[in-house]
Design a protein around this motif. Sequence first.
Motif, PDB file in Angstrom:
ATOM      1  N   ASP A 181       0.560  -0.653  -0.123  1.00 34.54           N
ATOM      2  CA  ASP A 181      -0.204  -0.073   0.332  1.00 34.54           C
ATOM      3  C   ASP A 181       0.819   1.143   0.399  1.00 34.54           C
ATOM      4  O   ASP A 181       1.575   1.517   1.387  1.00 34.54           O
ATOM      5  N   PRO A 182       0.930   2.121  -0.807  1.00 36.47           N
ATOM      6  CA  PRO A 182       1.401   3.402  -1.018  1.00 36.47           C
ATOM      7  C   PRO A 182       1.245   4.869   0.106  1.00 36.47           C
ATOM      8  O   PRO A 182       2.184   4.976   0.287  1.00 36.47           O
ATOM      9  N   ILE A 183       0.138   4.331   0.783  1.00 32.77           N
ATOM     10  CA  ILE A 183       0.526   5.616   1.752  1.00 32.77           C
ATOM     11  C   ILE A 183       1.121   5.016   2.904  1.00 32.77           C
ATOM     12  O   ILE A 183       0.966   3.941   3.405  1.00 32.77           O
ATOM     13  N   PRO A 184       2.012   5.930   3.672  1.00 29.14           N
ATOM     14  CA  PRO A 184       3.371   5.089   4.617  1.00 29.14           C
ATOM     15  C   PRO A 184       3.068   5.382   5.729  1.00 29.14           C
ATOM     16  O   PRO A 184       1.572   6.113   5.689  1.00 29.14           O
ATOM     17  N   ARG A 185       3.581   4.662   6.558  1.00 28.29           N
ATOM     18  CA  ARG A 185       3.539   5.410   8.256  1.00 28.29           C
ATOM     19  C   ARG A 185       4.349   6.206   8.411  1.00 28.29           C
ATOM     20  O   ARG A 185       5.330   6.671   8.056  1.00 28.29           O
ATOM     21  N   VAL A 186       3.471   7.274   8.839  1.00 31.15           N
ATOM     22  CA  VAL A 186       5.038   8.428   8.934  1.00 31.15           C
ATOM     23  C   VAL A 186       5.054   8.747  10.094  1.00 31.15           C
ATOM     24  O   VAL A 186       3.763   8.520  11.048  1.00 31.15           O
ATOM     25  N   ILE A 187       6.018   8.686  11.073  1.00 34.85           N
ATOM     26  CA  ILE A 187       6.403   8.789  12.208  1.00 34.85           C
ATOM     27  C   ILE A 187       7.233  10.251  12.121  1.00 34.85           C
ATOM     28  O   ILE A 187       8.694  10.312  11.587  1.00 34.85           O
ATOM     29  N   SER A 188       7.319  10.690  13.360  1.00 34.67           N
ATOM     30  CA  SER A 188       7.692  11.815  13.519  1.00 34.67           C
ATOM     31  C   SER A 188       9.313  11.553  13.975  1.00 34.67           C
ATOM     32  O   SER A 188       9.155  11.269  14.852  1.00 34.67           O
ATOM     33  N   SER A 189       9.819  12.665  13.915  1.00 38.09           N
ATOM     34  CA  SER A 189      10.896  13.137  14.534  1.00 38.09           C
ATOM     35  C   SER A 189      11.322  12.958  15.634  1.00 38.09           C
ATOM     36  O   SER A 189      12.168  11.733  16.209  1.00 38.09           O
ATOM     37  N   GLY A 243      12.002  -9.212   7.398  1.00 37.61           N
ATOM     38  CA  GLY A 243      10.998  -7.972   6.651  1.00 37.61           C
ATOM     39  C   GLY A 243      11.934  -7.095   6.226  1.00 37.61           C
ATOM     40  O   GLY A 243      10.837  -5.778   5.472  1.00 37.61           O
ATOM     41  N   ALA A 244      12.464  -6.655   6.235  1.00 43.84           N
ATOM     42  CA  ALA A 244      13.262  -5.192   6.209  1.00 43.84           C
ATOM     43  C   ALA A 244      13.617  -4.890   4.929  1.00 43.84           C
ATOM     44  O   ALA A 244      13.360  -3.852   3.770  1.00 43.84           O
ATOM     45  N   SER A 245      13.833  -6.278   4.328  1.00 47.10           N
ATOM     46  CA  SER A 245      13.870  -6.153   2.409  1.00 47.10           C
ATOM     47  C   SER A 245      12.735  -5.043   2.031  1.00 47.10           C
ATOM     48  O   SER A 245      12.522  -4.349   0.725  1.00 47.10           O
ATOM     49  N   TYR A 246      10.965  -5.571   2.382  1.00 48.57           N
ATOM     50  CA  TYR A 246      10.312  -4.648   2.083  1.00 48.57           C
ATOM     51  C   TYR A 246      10.560  -3.199   2.006  1.00 48.57           C
ATOM     52  O   TYR A 246      10.269  -2.433   0.376  1.00 48.57           O
ATOM     53  N   PRO A 247      10.158  -2.685   3.084  1.00 46.60           N
ATOM     54  CA  PRO A 247      10.665  -1.776   2.631  1.00 46.60           C
ATOM     55  C   PRO A 247      11.314  -0.641   1.930  1.00 46.60           C
ATOM     56  O   PRO A 247      11.755   0.193   1.193  1.00 46.60           O
ATOM     57  N   LEU A 248      12.430  -1.604   2.106  1.00 50.62           N
ATOM     58  CA  LEU A 248      13.685  -0.678   2.311  1.00 50.62           C
ATOM     59  C   LEU A 248      13.905  -1.080   0.586  1.00 50.62           C
ATOM     60  O   LEU A 248      13.824  -0.098  -0.393  1.00 50.62           O
ATOM     61  N   ILE A 249      13.181  -1.723  -0.274  1.00 53.39           N
ATOM     62  CA  ILE A 249      12.934  -1.899  -2.146  1.00 53.39           C
ATOM     63  C   ILE A 249      11.767  -1.278  -2.251  1.00 53.39           C
ATOM     64  O   ILE A 249      11.913  -0.045  -3.058  1.00 53.39           O
ATOM     65  N   ALA A 250      11.063  -0.945  -1.148  1.00 53.35           N
ATOM     66  CA  ALA A 250       9.646  -0.418  -1.799  1.00 53.35           C
ATOM     67  C   ALA A 250      10.552   1.413  -2.135  1.00 53.35           C
ATOM     68  O   ALA A 250       9.529   2.204  -2.772  1.00 53.35           O
ATOM     69  N   ARG A 251      11.332   2.343  -1.314  1.00 49.14           N
ATOM     70  CA  ARG A 251      11.493   3.045  -1.139  1.00 49.14           C
ATOM     71  C   ARG A 251      12.338   3.604  -2.231  1.00 49.14           C
ATOM     72  O   ARG A 251      11.830   4.595  -2.939  1.00 49.14           O
ATOM     73  N   PRO A 254      -5.206   3.980   7.284  1.00 47.72           N
ATOM     74  CA  PRO A 254      -5.560   4.478   5.774  1.00 47.72           C
ATOM     75  C   PRO A 254      -4.827   3.472   5.262  1.00 47.72           C
ATOM     76  O   PRO A 254      -3.870   3.627   4.450  1.00 47.72           O
ATOM     77  N   VAL A 255      -6.038   2.559   4.795  1.00 43.15           N
ATOM     78  CA  VAL A 255      -5.115   1.474   3.200  1.00 43.15           C
ATOM     79  C   VAL A 255      -5.912   1.463   2.307  1.00 43.15           C
ATOM     80  O   VAL A 255      -6.705   2.246   1.963  1.00 43.15           O
ATOM     81  N   ILE A 256      -5.327   1.771   0.698  1.00 43.31           N
ATOM     82  CA  ILE A 256      -6.246   1.974  -0.134  1.00 43.31           C
ATOM     83  C   ILE A 256      -6.933   0.660  -1.034  1.00 43.31           C
ATOM     84  O   ILE A 256      -6.450  -0.263  -0.819  1.00 43.31           O
ATOM     85  N   ASP A 257      -8.064   0.881  -1.426  1.00 46.60           N
ATOM     86  CA  ASP A 257      -8.897  -0.539  -1.560  1.00 46.60           C
ATOM     87  C   ASP A 257      -9.825   0.186  -3.103  1.00 46.60           C
ATOM     88  O   ASP A 257     -10.675   0.708  -2.966  1.00 46.60           O
ATOM     89  N   LYS A 305       3.896  -1.506   4.143  1.00 41.04           N
ATOM     90  CA  LYS A 305       3.429   0.246   4.172  1.00 41.04           C
ATOM     91  C   LYS A 305       4.936   0.287   4.414  1.00 41.04           C
ATOM     92  O   LYS A 305       5.766  -0.512   5.434  1.00 41.04           O
ATOM     93  N   ASP A 306       5.619   0.878   3.710  1.00 42.14           N
ATOM     94  CA  ASP A 306       7.226   1.928   3.965  1.00 42.14           C
ATOM     95  C   ASP A 306       6.465   2.193   5.374  1.00 42.14           C
ATOM     96  O   ASP A 306       5.546   3.188   5.377  1.00 42.14           O
ATOM     97  N   THR A 307       8.240   3.249   6.500  1.00 39.90           N
ATOM     98  CA  THR A 307       7.359   3.619   7.386  1.00 39.90           C
ATOM     99  C   THR A 307       8.660   5.042   7.254  1.00 39.90           C
ATOM    100  O   THR A 307      10.137   4.798   6.807  1.00 39.90           O
ATOM    101  N   TRP A 308       7.792   6.010   6.987  1.00 37.01           N
ATOM    102  CA  TRP A 308       8.668   7.158   6.366  1.00 37.01           C
ATOM    103  C   TRP A 308       8.881   7.697   8.277  1.00 37.01           C
ATOM    104  O   TRP A 308       8.459   8.242   8.961  1.00 37.01           O
ATOM    105  N   ILE A 309       9.928   8.327   8.441  1.00 38.47           N
ATOM    106  CA  ILE A 309      10.992   8.700   9.978  1.00 38.47           C
ATOM    107  C   ILE A 309      11.340  10.145   9.197  1.00 38.47           C
ATOM    108  O   ILE A 309      11.406  10.440   8.227  1.00 38.47           O
ATOM    109  N   MET A 310      10.492  10.891   9.797  1.00 37.36           N
ATOM    110  CA  MET A 310      11.021  12.231   9.039  1.00 37.36           C
ATOM    111  C   MET A 310      11.368  12.853   9.787  1.00 37.36           C
ATOM    112  O   MET A 310      12.099  13.074  10.796  1.00 37.36           O
ATOM    113  N   PHE A 311      12.404  14.161   9.237  1.00 36.92           N
ATOM    114  CA  PHE A 311      13.000  15.139   9.718  1.00 36.92           C
ATOM    115  C   PHE A 311      12.747  15.808  10.911  1.00 36.92           C
ATOM    116  O   PHE A 311      13.553  16.273  11.904  1.00 36.92           O
TER     117      PHE A 311
END
Lengths: 436, 230
Positions: free
Chosen positions: A38-46, A135-143, A377-380, A429-435
């Motif tokens: 799913d392309p909507i990432p989980r976003v985690i604040s700094s 499982g690390a390879s999946y968000p790695l290549i997805a990014r 949220p997940v796109i369906d 999903k990918d997991t985004w860590i924000m600056f």
Amino acid sequence: MDDLLIHKEEINMQMARYGVKFGIYKNGTFKERLFPYDPIPRVISSSDFSLLERGLAQRVDALNMFLTDIYSDKKIIKDNVVPAEFVYRSPGYLAQCEGFTPPKSIYSHISGIDLVLGKDQTWYILEDNLRVPSGASYPLIARSLSRRCSPETFRRNDVMDNRNYGNMLKEVMDNVNTGGINVIFTPGRYNAAYFEHSYLAEQSSAVLAEASDLFVENDYLYYRGNHGTVRVGAIYRRISDEYLDPLCFYPDSLIGIPNLMEAYRAGNVAIINAPGNGVADDKGIYYFVPKIIRYYLDEEPILMNAPTFLPFYEEDMKYTLSNITRLVIKDVAEAGGYGVVFGSELTEEQLDNLKEKIKAEPRRFISQEVIDFQDLPVIDGKTTVMRKADLRAFVLSGSNTRVWPSGLTRFSRNPNSFVVNSSQGGGFKDTWIMFQ
Amino acid sequence: MDYVSITKTNRLFWLGRYYERVSLTLRFIMERYDEMIDTDMFDFHQYCYDLGIPDNYLDSDDFFEKYIFDVDNDFSIRNSAEQMLGNGMVLRETIGSPTLAYLQMAVYSLDELSMNKYPLGLGLQQVIDNIMAFRGSYDDFIEDDSVRNTIKCGASIELMSFCLRTRFLEEALPTELHKFLKRLQRCNLPTDALSLQALVRQSRIYEGKYDAFPLEKRDYINAVESLFIV
């Protein structure tokens, strides 16, 4: 972000192009499936990530100290912090690992810690995976593929780059390497996580090897090269303890390396992660982790466990039996989403059966309050739906303990399900860590 | 430097054989399919006999459908494509993900073609294009000369075997044998001495450096097929 969502199809096509798959055995047949993304990432604040970083590093450091202690002095048992029964009766405890400490006292080099974010905005740890967390390879290549499909998204959002995982893994292997090459040891093509094994070998410049490529001679591990044999200094095994060495563990294992444990015990090769770690990620030991942190580090745990009860203790047994309809019961011997039962979903007869089982084998079960964790949220199709999701954070213990600034966010595709495992049909999903 | 085990060498060799098998058989089939537009000349029974594969097709339509697309047919092109991809998948860290992706796309193209009404020739061309891209990509990506030439030796063996059995591209044989013997010097494949001697002799005959009767077809095929102990 919208630009990224528009390109969902392209990203999935890229995933297919690169063979981003996982394997599953169903009715005795091996099948490979694309891992739903799913392309909507989980976003985690700094600031959230800063808390997670400290809490996860603290937890993994303490668990490494626990493992060192358990296989040597056993002070924590002598001091009555963890009951001996929970150690010695754990299926993950291996007597064969007694009296030996691995290079640099690191047992869990790559730890996969599963967390959820409660609706109260608190992160809860659900499970520690210290054996072969995948499982690390999946968000790695997805990014990488998402950046290709939607560069604008990453220009506009200040996301920490996660593409350094291969280097981090290499540093972890180099740190404990006893002299020789780094090898990723796979059981072979028909393993569920084979994509990951081969992808991580490529990313970390390690050699991907199967059992027939490796042998032990005079307590050294060698790779059977076409131009001669090459010594192996670190082996990142992607195979369970019991299959690792048929002369030490399961004698019928055809995918292990005879005498590997001899080479390991002689200090001539580092095994990543160390054998015997299962005693520390046992669901029964999970209950004690906050105490383990206090005992070894003299610090308060930064991250919380989900409220957990051990029917082993009389008081917890009473609580579990009388509140079973609102608890989740976990069989400590199971993994991968199996052996997890929600009391609210059982019939009266099933509840009675479960209660009898718990009474008969209290050590086998734990019960937990159901954490009402946040939906993501997940796109369906053409709409967006809300689904339960967890986070597997990867903690790498090399010359210091570091948390990979990303992680595998798994979600349930089933509207009413809390089970997110890929083997149970979940997506990622990918997991985004924000600056910021 | 890439560390290559004996198991991996075996896979590199078979990767070469299978990608060449898919590519060659598709090119062969495309030509026959084109001929079938005007005539009814393609004798698939003879083709099966030449290759030594089971002839259990009802008619030429059945042959084209099942020989190309049937995943459950051990001798189909689809099955060879699966073997090609399977060998590639276990060599990801040696050939690289971008290179491997072309094999994955070749298989997808074949599967997509089996499910839609796209003109056969155009669809098969896409499969061949992906394999050609794979050839270029691995040649460029793999630094180790020995690894590259192990794959190429597999491809050469397949090409020579197919040419000899079907007479397809027969004119390419002398050049291929010459290229093959040069490649052989740059890899570390164990060879059978008698087979190698026969092929070197044949090469010298092609070049006009040795005045003798050329190898009989059956002996030639035997020398090609039993050269490597992999």
